[in-house]
Enzyme design. Sequence first.
Site, PDB file in Angstrom:
ATOM      1  N   LEU A 123     -27.643  31.751  -7.945  1.00 55.92           N
ATOM      2  CA  LEU A 123     -28.204  30.508  -8.478  1.00 55.92           C
ATOM      3  C   LEU A 123     -28.525  30.697  -9.971  1.00 55.92           C
ATOM      4  O   LEU A 123     -28.114  29.907 -10.821  1.00 55.92           O
ATOM      5  CB  LEU A 123     -29.480  30.144  -7.687  1.00 55.92           C
ATOM      6  CG  LEU A 123     -30.304  28.955  -8.164  1.00 55.92           C
ATOM      7  CD1 LEU A 123     -29.518  27.652  -8.049  1.00 55.92           C
ATOM      8  CD2 LEU A 123     -31.602  28.821  -7.336  1.00 55.92           C
ATOM      9  N   GLY A 129     -33.397  29.645 -14.907  1.00 56.00           N
ATOM     10  CA  GLY A 129     -34.185  30.562 -14.081  1.00 56.00           C
ATOM     11  C   GLY A 129     -35.161  29.763 -13.250  1.00 56.00           C
ATOM     12  O   GLY A 129     -34.808  29.239 -12.191  1.00 56.00           O
ATOM     13  N   PHE A 156     -28.426  38.295 -13.179  1.00 60.02           N
ATOM     14  CA  PHE A 156     -29.441  38.919 -12.303  1.00 60.02           C
ATOM     15  C   PHE A 156     -29.137  38.694 -10.820  1.00 60.02           C
ATOM     16  O   PHE A 156     -30.039  38.347 -10.044  1.00 60.02           O
ATOM     17  CB  PHE A 156     -30.850  38.377 -12.611  1.00 60.02           C
ATOM     18  CG  PHE A 156     -31.295  38.567 -14.039  1.00 60.02           C
ATOM     19  CD1 PHE A 156     -31.152  39.795 -14.657  1.00 60.02           C
ATOM     20  CD2 PHE A 156     -31.868  37.526 -14.762  1.00 60.02           C
ATOM     21  CE1 PHE A 156     -31.567  39.984 -15.972  1.00 60.02           C
ATOM     22  CE2 PHE A 156     -32.292  37.702 -16.071  1.00 60.02           C
ATOM     23  CZ  PHE A 156     -32.139  38.942 -16.680  1.00 60.02           C
ATOM     24  N   ALA A 242     -36.695  32.407   2.404  1.00 63.48           N
ATOM     25  CA  ALA A 242     -36.584  33.798   1.941  1.00 63.48           C
ATOM     26  C   ALA A 242     -37.871  34.337   1.322  1.00 63.48           C
ATOM     27  O   ALA A 242     -38.091  35.547   1.316  1.00 63.48           O
ATOM     28  CB  ALA A 242     -35.445  33.901   0.927  1.00 63.48           C
ATOM     29  N   ARG A 268     -57.592  65.759  -2.801  1.00 63.54           N
ATOM     30  CA  ARG A 268     -57.985  66.093  -4.169  1.00 63.54           C
ATOM     31  C   ARG A 268     -59.492  66.372  -4.264  1.00 63.54           C
ATOM     32  O   ARG A 268     -60.304  65.503  -3.893  1.00 63.54           O
ATOM     33  CB  ARG A 268     -57.616  64.911  -5.087  1.00 63.54           C
ATOM     34  CG  ARG A 268     -58.132  64.994  -6.497  1.00 63.54           C
ATOM     35  CD  ARG A 268     -57.318  65.935  -7.321  1.00 63.54           C
ATOM     36  NE  ARG A 268     -57.689  65.844  -8.734  1.00 63.54           N
ATOM     37  CZ  ARG A 268     -57.316  66.736  -9.630  1.00 63.54           C
ATOM     38  NH1 ARG A 268     -56.571  67.769  -9.278  1.00 63.54           N
ATOM     39  NH2 ARG A 268     -57.668  66.603 -10.888  1.00 63.54           N
ATOM     40  N   GLY A 339     -54.619  59.496 -10.748  1.00 61.62           N
ATOM     41  CA  GLY A 339     -54.743  59.987 -12.124  1.00 61.62           C
ATOM     42  C   GLY A 339     -53.413  60.436 -12.701  1.00 61.62           C
ATOM     43  O   GLY A 339     -52.373  59.792 -12.490  1.00 61.62           O
ATOM     44  N   GLU A 363     -37.029  35.507  -6.965  1.00 62.92           N
ATOM     45  CA  GLU A 363     -37.114  34.443  -5.935  1.00 62.92           C
ATOM     46  C   GLU A 363     -38.229  33.441  -6.258  1.00 62.92           C
ATOM     47  O   GLU A 363     -38.951  32.961  -5.377  1.00 62.92           O
ATOM     48  CB  GLU A 363     -37.213  35.044  -4.537  1.00 62.92           C
ATOM     49  CG  GLU A 363     -35.891  35.702  -4.182  1.00 62.92           C
ATOM     50  CD  GLU A 363     -35.683  36.048  -2.735  1.00 62.92           C
ATOM     51  OE1 GLU A 363     -36.213  35.341  -1.865  1.00 62.92           O
ATOM     52  OE2 GLU A 363     -34.959  37.016  -2.477  1.00 62.92           O
TER      53      GLU A 363
HETATM   54  N1  COS Z   1     -37.665  21.819   0.173  1.00 59.51           N
HETATM   55  C1  COS Z   1     -36.888  20.726   0.194  1.00 59.51           C
HETATM   56  N2  COS Z   1     -36.746  19.893  -0.867  1.00 59.51           N
HETATM   57  C2  COS Z   1     -37.399  20.213  -1.996  1.00 59.51           C
HETATM   58  C3  COS Z   1     -38.222  21.358  -2.092  1.00 59.51           C
HETATM   59  C4  COS Z   1     -38.343  22.181  -0.934  1.00 59.51           C
HETATM   60  N3  COS Z   1     -39.091  23.284  -0.940  1.00 59.51           N
HETATM   61  N4  COS Z   1     -38.751  21.427  -3.323  1.00 59.51           N
HETATM   62  C5  COS Z   1     -38.275  20.361  -3.988  1.00 59.51           C
HETATM   63  N5  COS Z   1     -37.472  19.632  -3.173  1.00 59.51           N
HETATM   64  C6  COS Z   1     -36.788  18.379  -3.502  1.00 59.51           C
HETATM   65  C7  COS Z   1     -37.816  17.307  -3.870  1.00 59.51           C
HETATM   66  O1  COS Z   1     -38.268  16.632  -2.738  1.00 59.51           O
HETATM   67  C8  COS Z   1     -37.007  16.414  -4.786  1.00 59.51           C
HETATM   68  O2  COS Z   1     -36.194  15.580  -3.997  1.00 59.51           O
HETATM   69  P1  COS Z   1     -35.985  14.042  -4.393  1.00 59.51           P
HETATM   70  O3  COS Z   1     -35.523  14.041  -5.818  1.00 59.51           O
HETATM   71  O4  COS Z   1     -34.974  13.559  -3.407  1.00 59.51           O
HETATM   72  O5  COS Z   1     -37.340  13.415  -4.258  1.00 59.51           O
HETATM   73  C9  COS Z   1     -36.085  17.382  -5.511  1.00 59.51           C
HETATM   74  O6  COS Z   1     -35.990  18.543  -4.670  1.00 59.51           O
HETATM   75  C10 COS Z   1     -36.595  17.770  -6.879  1.00 59.51           C
HETATM   76  O7  COS Z   1     -37.891  18.299  -6.743  1.00 59.51           O
HETATM   77  P2  COS Z   1     -38.836  18.564  -7.992  1.00 59.51           P
HETATM   78  O8  COS Z   1     -38.905  17.316  -8.820  1.00 59.51           O
HETATM   79  O9  COS Z   1     -40.104  19.162  -7.498  1.00 59.51           O
HETATM   80  O10 COS Z   1     -37.952  19.631  -8.785  1.00 59.51           O
HETATM   81  P3  COS Z   1     -38.241  20.408 -10.127  1.00 59.51           P
HETATM   82  O11 COS Z   1     -36.994  20.396 -10.915  1.00 59.51           O
HETATM   83  O12 COS Z   1     -39.512  19.946 -10.732  1.00 59.51           O
HETATM   84  O13 COS Z   1     -38.382  21.935  -9.613  1.00 59.51           O
HETATM   85  C11 COS Z   1     -39.392  23.876  -8.709  1.00 59.51           C
HETATM   86  C12 COS Z   1     -39.214  22.336  -8.642  1.00 59.51           C
HETATM   87  C13 COS Z   1     -39.969  24.345 -10.015  1.00 59.51           C
HETATM   88  C14 COS Z   1     -40.340  24.199  -7.571  1.00 59.51           C
HETATM   89  C15 COS Z   1     -38.013  24.544  -8.441  1.00 59.51           C
HETATM   90  O14 COS Z   1     -37.139  24.332  -9.520  1.00 59.51           O
HETATM   91  C16 COS Z   1     -38.112  26.018  -8.183  1.00 59.51           C
HETATM   92  O15 COS Z   1     -38.429  26.455  -7.077  1.00 59.51           O
HETATM   93  N6  COS Z   1     -37.801  26.848  -9.202  1.00 59.51           N
HETATM   94  C17 COS Z   1     -37.745  28.274  -9.043  1.00 59.51           C
HETATM   95  C18 COS Z   1     -36.357  28.662  -8.733  1.00 59.51           C
HETATM   96  C19 COS Z   1     -36.275  30.053  -8.223  1.00 59.51           C
HETATM   97  O16 COS Z   1     -36.978  30.423  -7.302  1.00 59.51           O
HETATM   98  N7  COS Z   1     -35.406  30.842  -8.803  1.00 59.51           N
HETATM   99  C20 COS Z   1     -35.252  32.176  -8.388  1.00 59.51           C
HETATM  100  C21 COS Z   1     -33.835  32.538  -8.449  1.00 59.51           C
HETATM  101  S1  COS Z   1     -33.045  32.474  -6.965  1.00 59.51           S
HETATM  102  S2  COS Z   1     -33.334  34.250  -6.218  1.00 59.51           S
END
Ligand code: COS
Length: 379
Positions: A123, A129, A156, A242, A268, A339, A363
């Site tokens: 991803l 990120g 990554f 996960a 120790r 230490g 993650e």
């Molecule tokens: N399960 C199901 N749907 C989800 C969800 C979840 N846990 N979290 C968000 N959604 C859905 C929302 O409901 C929304 O849907 P609708 O547009 O249909 O209403 C959509 O996804 C967008 O959600 P949101 O507006 O909250 O998205 P953002 O872009 O603000 O991002 C975060 C939300 C920051 C939580 C997300 O981008 C995230 O988890 N980022 C971290 C990514 C990550 O973990 N990267 C690690 C690399 S992979 S190992």
Amino acid sequence: MDFALNEDQLEFQQMVREFVEKEITPIAGQLDEENATRPELFKIAEQMGLLNVIVPEEYGGPGLDSVTVAAIYEELGKGCAGVATSMAANSLATAPVLLAGNDAQKKMWCDVLNNGGLAAFALTEPGAGSDAGSVSTRAVHDKEKKTYTLNGTKTFITNGGIADIYLIFANTRKDGGIRGLTAFIVPRDTPGFKVGKKENKMGIRPSNTCELILEDVVIPEENRVGREGQGFRIAMNTLDSARPFVGAVAVGLAQAALDEAVAYAKERHQFGQPIASFEMIQSMIADMAMKVDAARLLVYRACWMRDQGMTFTKEAAMAKCYAADTAMAVTTDAIQIMGGYGYSKEYPAEKRMRDAKIMQIYEGTNQIQRLVIANKVIY
Ligand code: COS
């Protein structure tokens, strides 16, 4: 309310504990120095059924529940968080296919894992990120040829250089955005697919982390997992599943650091007595033990909720965040108790502290976990 693992779960836990004590713990320091994976470890893991733990029985796997999987990853985390990360990446990459794939995709993917193959979940990109929706890898659909052509770079990626099969997120919309994010299966031998630079990391060095380069990678339509634009939801659901497993690895890592610090404190002697008899050391050990227990309870609760089919996004984020912070705090305190010896590479403590750091980053950073938790608590 039942806090105990059942007989089957205890059996798995014991089997993995023995594997870790015999095959991983004795060489963890060496693996860290070598900054390389050991194929023979994966061979044993395959024979023990540790590479396909979440593959359902109908697709030839053991179909383990999440609590059992957490118990397995906790034990692996005690031996080496790098090895654990590499093995757990198979579950991370498989979840999207199980969640949204069709029967043929599930069969094909699970067969790879059932035969000892490794998988990677791709991803993250140089520019995407925490903002997972800003993926710029493009997937262009050719309706006539019934293919997609993928171009972009992933970074990554755990198991990136050694996986047999990849779950790659790309955008099918020219203007990007989360509504275009789509998941694809890309076999390693697809023309145009290349493994880029390998990361030289601070910790979890025995796990392979690489860049992936996609240059005109053509895959058939059948390799699209779910619908176009369903990718963001698939990615979020996958991360929900996960994250407690990352928490489980962190709990194992923290427990091992605590056990080593306690053993050291009893051995120790300073001022004519074991340092374990000093109240300042005892206070640190009590805090470390409380954190490890609390983290473990959060991890197993999130897994249990998943197994019950309950909504668990908040609880998964809590488990990952608290367990990762615990691993960082406990490994840091373990070094403090030990230490100069803790700071030396002669003891595993310093490796554990380096390994713990990534738990707060990958993650989903712990800042992102706190955002997810706050959103669920407030709205
Ligand atoms: N399960 C199901 N749907 C989800 C969800 C979840 N846990 N979290 C968000 N959604 C859905 C929302 O409901 C929304 O849907 P609708 O547009 O249909 O209403 C959509 O996804 C967008 O959600 P949101 O507006 O909250 O998205 P953002 O872009 O603000 O991002 C975060 C939300 C920051 C939580 C997300 O981008 C995230 O988890 N980022 C971290 C990514 C990550 O973990 N990267 C690690 C690399 S992979 S190992």
